[in-house]
Motif scaffolding. Sequence first.
Motif, PDB file in Angstrom:
ATOM      1  N   GLY A  88       0.809  -1.208   0.000  1.00 42.80           N
ATOM      2  CA  GLY A  88       0.000   0.000   0.000  1.00 42.80           C
ATOM      3  C   GLY A  88       0.845   1.261   0.000  1.00 42.80           C
ATOM      4  N   ALA A  89       1.913   1.255   0.784  1.00 44.87           N
ATOM      5  CA  ALA A  89       2.798   2.430   0.838  1.00 44.87           C
ATOM      6  C   ALA A  89       3.490   2.657  -0.497  1.00 44.87           C
ATOM      7  CB  ALA A  89       3.824   2.256   1.954  1.00 44.87           C
ATOM      8  N   VAL A  90       3.942   1.578  -1.137  1.00 46.66           N
ATOM      9  CA  VAL A  90       4.597   1.702  -2.438  1.00 46.66           C
ATOM     10  C   VAL A  90       3.602   2.216  -3.474  1.00 46.66           C
ATOM     11  CG1 VAL A  90       5.654   0.403  -4.335  1.00 46.66           C
ATOM     12  CG2 VAL A  90       6.399  -0.008  -1.978  1.00 46.66           C
ATOM     13  N   LEU A  91       2.434   1.593  -3.543  1.00 45.03           N
ATOM     14  CA  LEU A  91       1.435   1.999  -4.531  1.00 45.03           C
ATOM     15  C   LEU A  91       1.005   3.448  -4.319  1.00 45.03           C
ATOM     16  CD1 LEU A  91      -0.367   1.255  -6.933  1.00 45.03           C
ATOM     17  CD2 LEU A  91      -2.040   0.363  -5.290  1.00 45.03           C
ATOM     18  N   PRO A 115      -3.726 -12.032  -5.676  1.00 45.25           N
ATOM     19  CA  PRO A 115      -3.433 -11.527  -4.330  1.00 45.25           C
ATOM     20  C   PRO A 115      -3.414 -10.002  -4.228  1.00 45.25           C
ATOM     21  CG  PRO A 115      -1.850 -13.224  -4.944  1.00 45.25           C
ATOM     22  CD  PRO A 115      -2.647 -12.896  -6.170  1.00 45.25           C
ATOM     23  N   GLY A 116      -3.187  -9.293  -5.323  1.00 48.50           N
ATOM     24  CA  GLY A 116      -3.103  -7.837  -5.278  1.00 48.50           C
ATOM     25  C   GLY A 116      -4.391  -7.112  -5.605  1.00 48.50           C
ATOM     26  N   ARG A 117      -5.399  -7.830  -6.047  1.00 49.65           N
ATOM     27  CA  ARG A 117      -6.630  -7.187  -6.509  1.00 49.65           C
ATOM     28  C   ARG A 117      -7.263  -6.282  -5.453  1.00 49.65           C
ATOM     29  NH1 ARG A 117      -8.695  -8.618 -11.322  1.00 49.65           N
ATOM     30  NH2 ARG A 117     -10.717  -7.797 -10.720  1.00 49.65           N
ATOM     31  N   ARG A 118      -7.346  -6.774  -4.235  1.00 51.44           N
ATOM     32  CA  ARG A 118      -7.997  -5.990  -3.182  1.00 51.44           C
ATOM     33  C   ARG A 118      -7.269  -4.668  -2.945  1.00 51.44           C
ATOM     34  NH1 ARG A 118      -8.755  -8.489   2.624  1.00 51.44           N
ATOM     35  NH2 ARG A 118      -6.695  -7.588   2.824  1.00 51.44           N
ATOM     36  N   LEU A 119      -5.937  -4.705  -2.944  1.00 52.26           N
ATOM     37  CA  LEU A 119      -5.153  -3.485  -2.776  1.00 52.26           C
ATOM     38  C   LEU A 119      -5.449  -2.509  -3.909  1.00 52.26           C
ATOM     39  CD1 LEU A 119      -2.880  -1.693  -1.607  1.00 52.26           C
ATOM     40  CD2 LEU A 119      -1.273  -3.071  -2.971  1.00 52.26           C
TER      41      LEU A 119
END
Length: 139
Positions: A88-91, A115-119
């Motif tokens: 989250g911090a990187v995105l 695994p990344g879809r929710r983020l």
Amino acid sequence: MPLRSPYQLVATPPTVDDYIRVRTGSGLSHRTPEQAAAAIAGSWSFRQVLGPDGQAVGMGRIIGDGGWYFLIADMTTLPEHQRCGIGGAVLDSLLDDIRTRAPRGAYVSLTADPPGRRLYESRGFTDLGASADAMLLYT
């Protein structure tokens, strides 16, 4: 949301060795040193997260033309550091960079693994579904 200690978000790319280590250690495909060097050099923006020992434990980058097309790539975190807010911090930092440096109306895309879809969805990304025909070619 800022990262908590002992993690540090930095706006610099990892070394070639760290790029390869973090990619493969988190389950992404292996890349050669030549591919890694080209990826790093060709990035519009890069973020990495350093762990308690100062080693890269997560990263993400933007490939873009600086005007209106931007692709978020290599979003990954080593398994032992997941669930610490690194992705989250990187995105968030990468998206802030686009909002700050690129003209308004930028087109930002990415390929979302399950695994990344929710983020990604939590940051406003939407699945294009049948409205777009994604295509891929490996050489």
